[in-house]
Write a protein that holds these residues in place. Structure first.
Motif, PDB file in Angstrom:
ATOM      1  N   ALA A  84     -15.147  49.578 -40.774  1.00  0.00           N
ATOM      2  CA  ALA A  84     -16.380  50.018 -39.994  1.00  0.00           C
ATOM      3  C   ALA A  84     -17.110  48.347 -39.723  1.00  0.00           C
ATOM      4  CB  ALA A  84     -16.738  50.845 -39.947  1.00  0.00           C
ATOM      5  N   LEU A 107     -16.800  60.461 -39.123  1.00  0.00           N
ATOM      6  CA  LEU A 107     -17.235  60.131 -38.450  1.00  0.00           C
ATOM      7  C   LEU A 107     -18.801  59.466 -39.192  1.00  0.00           C
ATOM      8  CD1 LEU A 107     -16.513  63.157 -35.651  1.00  0.00           C
ATOM      9  CD2 LEU A 107     -16.023  60.298 -35.495  1.00  0.00           C
ATOM     10  N   THR A 108     -18.817  60.071 -40.295  1.00  0.00           N
ATOM     11  CA  THR A 108     -20.072  59.937 -40.652  1.00  0.00           C
ATOM     12  C   THR A 108     -19.552  58.674 -40.938  1.00  0.00           C
ATOM     13  OG1 THR A 108     -19.931  62.021 -41.802  1.00  0.00           O
ATOM     14  CG2 THR A 108     -21.976  60.833 -42.558  1.00  0.00           C
ATOM     15  N   GLU A 124     -19.716  56.248 -38.246  1.00  0.00           N
ATOM     16  CA  GLU A 124     -21.574  56.180 -37.384  1.00  0.00           C
ATOM     17  C   GLU A 124     -22.880  55.243 -38.356  1.00  0.00           C
ATOM     18  OE1 GLU A 124     -21.936  59.844 -35.766  1.00  0.00           O
ATOM     19  OE2 GLU A 124     -20.556  59.481 -34.402  1.00  0.00           O
TER      20      GLU A 124
END
Lengths: 279, 289
Positions: B217, B282-283, B286
Motif C-alpha cells: 500500500a 482492508l485494515t 486503509e
C-alpha cells in the motif's frame, strides 16, 4: 542431487540461434498477415486497382518512344506497391504490435530482439515480391509491358527491389514509433505515403511537377526506386522521358543504399518496445 | 586468503529467488514505489496483494525487467533485471495482465512457436493438455473466450519450463469453476518446484495458493507473512455474536459457556468469527501513513 543436475542441464542447453528464430518469426508473421483478410486486401488491392484504372484511362503513347503511359504507370506502381508492402504495412503493423501486447510479450522471452526485425523484414519481402509479381503480370498481359531480355536489366531489377524494400521496411519500422496509438496508425502512416507517391512520379510525370516538389521527393527513396524500375522496363527509349535524360542508376543505388543505412540508424535510435501508455 | 564471509552472499543466492532492498520508483510527482524490501525464496508461492495504484504492478514489472528503477538493490535469480540476458530470460515465465496478440494463429501454432525460443522448452502438446485447451488446440486465438485466452497466456508463461513464474492477476474475468481449475494448475507447477510470484485482487486466491503474502500500500509493504497469521489475524480478538448481544474477546469459549448458562442451554443466533484475510487486508490498506 538429481534435481540439481537436471536443473543445470535445463539451463546450460544452448539458446536457439538468432537466425533460426528470425526465420521462424518470418514464417509466423507471413502466416498471420495472410490470415488477416483486411490487411491483405488493404495492401494488395490499392496498387492493383490504380494500375488497372490508370492503365485504362491513359492509353496514349509518348511521342516517338513507343512507350505507353500505362507502361510507365506499371513501373511506378511496382515501386509504390513495394513501398506499401514494406513501409506502410510495417509502420501500421508494428504500431499495432506495440499496443496489442505482442512486443511486450516478446520482450519478456529469451527471443533475441533482432529476430523480431528479421521476421518483419523477411515477411514484408515476401509480401512485396508477391505484389511485384501480380503487378508485373497485369503490366505484361494488359499493357504490353516487356520483361527485360538481358541479364544486366535483371540484375538492376534485383538490386533496385532489394535495396528499395530494405530501405522502405526500415523506414516503416522507424515510422511505427510515430503514431500515438494503433487506431491512429493507419492514418498517420498512410498520409505521408500517399503524398510521397504523388510527388515521386508514380502518378504524375516529373515534367508536370514544380522543381521544389521534385527537390522534396528526391530526398526520399520512392522516386529513386521508381526511376530504377523504369530503367528496367522502359529501356533506352524511355530514358528521354526522364528529367535529366538519363536513369542515373549510380545515383539510384547511392540514395537507396543511404536509406538502408539511415533507416537502420533511425530504427536503432527511435524504436520503442513499449506503448506510450506503458510509461 | 579470502575470508569465509565473502562467500555468504553467494550461498544465499542459491536459495533466494528474489531479493529487493530499498526499491524506489517515481513517475513525475507520484512516488509509485517508496523504499520497498522483499525476499522470496526458491520454490515459494508468494502472493502480492494491494489496491490499484499501490505500486504492485510497477514493482512486478521492475522484477520482470520491463521497467527501470530509480534506486535500490534488485536481484532476480541472481541477476539485476535492468541488465537482462537471454539465459536469464529463459529461466523466467511471465503471464502479463492483458494481451490480444497473435489473434490469427491457432493455439497450437502459437505455443509451438514460443517453445522454439527456449533452450529446454516443455512439450507443447503436454502444456496444451495441462491448461485444458486440447479441444481448442486448432482454433484461432481470436475465437477463444476470455478465460480460454488467459489459459493460452499461462501456457506461454510456462512453455519455457521456467524456474520462476510471474502471474499478474491471472484469473480476472474467470468464472468460479475456471478459477478452481486454474488454481489446480498453479498448485501442480508449485509442486514441481517452480517459484511463483502472483499478484491478485482476490484474497481467497492468495489464501488458496500462497504460503506467504505481502500487502503493498502506498508503495511499501505494510505486512508480509503467512496468510493465516497476517496482521495478527490468528491472535486477533474473536467476535461472539448472538440474538441480542456482541462481545469481542480473547476467550470466546468462556463467553459461550457463560452465555449457555444464562440462556439455560442453547444460545439463540450464536456465531463466533475471527477476522478474515479480507478484514485484515482492508485494515492494512486503509491505515494512515
Amino acid at each position: 542431487m538429481t534435481t540439481t543436475a537436471a536443473e543445470k542441464a535445463t539451463h546450460t542447453a544452448p539458446l536457439p540461434s538468432a537466425l533460426a528464430l528470425g526465420l521462424s518469426r518470418a514464417a509466423v508473421e507471413t502466416r498471420m498477415f495472410f490470415r488477416e483478410k483486411d490487411a491483405v486486401i488493404f495492401t494488395f488491392s490499392f496498387p492493383i486497382i490504380l494500375l488497372v484504372l490508370f492503365g485504362s484511362i491513359f492509353s496514349d503513347q509518348f511521342k516517338g518512344t513507343g512507350i505507353t503511359v500505362s507502361q510507365v504507370y506499371t513501373a511506378g506502381l511496382i515501386g509504390a506497391g513495394v513501398m506499401g508492402a514494406a513501409f506502410q504495412n510495417l509502420g501500421i503493423g508494428i504500431a499495432i504490435d506495440r499496443e496489442d501486447g505482442t512486443l511486450k510479450r516478446l520482450a519478456g522471452t529469451p527471443m533475441p530482439r533482432s529476430a523480431y526485425f528479421v521476421g518483419k523484414m523477411l515477411s514484408s519481402l515476401v509480401i512485396a515480391l508477391l505484389e511485384v509479381l501480380i503487378l508485373l503480370a497485369i503490366g505484361v498481359f494488359l499493357y504490353e509491358l516487356e520483361l527485360p531480355t538481358d541479364v544486366s536489366a535483371w540484375v538492376t531489377l534485383t538490386w533496385v527491389l532489394v535495396l528499395g524494400m530494405a530501405g522502405a521496411a526500415l523506414l516503416g519500422i522507424a515510422a511505427s514509433s510515430i503514431p500515438r496509438s494503433a487506431k491512429s496508425a493507419a492514418a498517420v502512416i498512410s498520409m505521408p505515403f500517399v503524398v510521397l507517391q504523388f510527388i515521386s512520379g508514380v502518378y504524375i510525370p516529373f515534367t508536370e511537377l514544380p522543381p521544389w516538389l521534385i527537390n522534396i521527393s528526391s530526398v526520399f527513396p520512392l522516386k529513386w526506386m521508381c526511376q530504377g524500375l523504369r530503367s528496367v522496363f522502359l529501356g533506352e527509349e524511355g530514358a528521354r522521358l526522364e528529367l535529366t535524360g538519363s536513369y542515373e542508376l549510380g545515383r539510384v543505388a547511392l540514395v537507396l543504399g543511404a536509406w538502408v543505412i539511415g533507416g537502420l540508424v533511425l530504427c536503432l535510435m527511435t524504436f520503442r518496445w513499449k506503448g506510450r501508455r506503458d510509461g | 586468503m579470502v575470508p569465509q564471509e565473502a562467500y555468504r552472499p553467494d550461498a544465499g543466492a542459491m536459495t533466494t529467488a528474489i531479493h529487493v532492498r530499498g526499491l524506489t520508483k517515481r513517475y513525475g510527482d507520484v512516488q509509485a514505489v517508496g523504499g520497498l524490501d522483499l525476499e522470496i525464496q526458491k520454490g515459494e508461492v508468494f502472493a502480492i496483494l494491494g489496491p490499484n495504484g499501490a505500486g504492485k504492478s510497477t514493482t512486478v514489472e521492475i522484477l520482470e525487467g520491463y521497467r527501470k528503477r530509480d534506486s535500490g538493490e534488485v536481484r532476480v535469480l541472481g541477476i539485476d533485471p535492468q541488465k537482462p540476458t537471454r539465459e536469464w530470460r529463459a529461466k523466467l515465465g511471465i503471464v502479463l495482465q492483458t494481451a490480444n496478440d497473435a489473434a490469427e494463429l491457432t493455439v497450437r501454432e502459437t505455443i509451438r512457436h514460443f517453445a522454439a525460443y527456449y533452450p529446454m522448452a516443455r512439450d507443447p502438446e503436454e502444456v496444451i493438455a495441462k491448461v485444458g485447451l486440447t479441444e481448442k488446440a486448432d482454433v484461432r486465438i481470436r475465437k477463444l473466450s476470455g478465460g480460454q485466452r488467459r489459459r493460452v497466456d499461462v501456457a506461454l508463461g510456462v512453455i519455457g519450463n521456467p524456474e520462476l513464474l510471474f502471474l499478474d492477476e491471472p484469473t480476472t474475468g474467470f468464472d468460479p469453476e475456471a478459477r478452481r481449475q486454474f488454481w489446480d494448475l498453479i498448485k501442480g507447477l508449485a509442486a514441481e518446484g517452480t517459484t511463483i510470484v502472483l499478484t491478485t485482487h482476490y484474497l481467497d486466491e492468495a489464501e488458496a495458493l500462497a504460503k506467504r503474502v505481502a500487502v503493498i500500500a502506498r508503495g511499501r509493504i505494510v505486512a508480509a507473512g503467512d496468510p493465516a497469521t497476517l496482521g495478527g489475524r490468528a491472535t486477533a480478538k474473536a467476535k461472539v455474536t448472538w440474538a441480542d448481544g456482541l462481545v469481542e474477546t480473547d476467550t470466546p469459549t468462556r463467553t459461550v459457556l457463560e452465555l449457555s448458562r444464562r440462556y439455560d442451554g442453547e444460545v439463540p443466533g450464536l456465531a463466533i468469527t475471527r477476522p478474515t484475510l479480507e478484514d485484515i487486508y482492508l485494515t492494512l490498506i486503509e491505515a494512515p501513513e
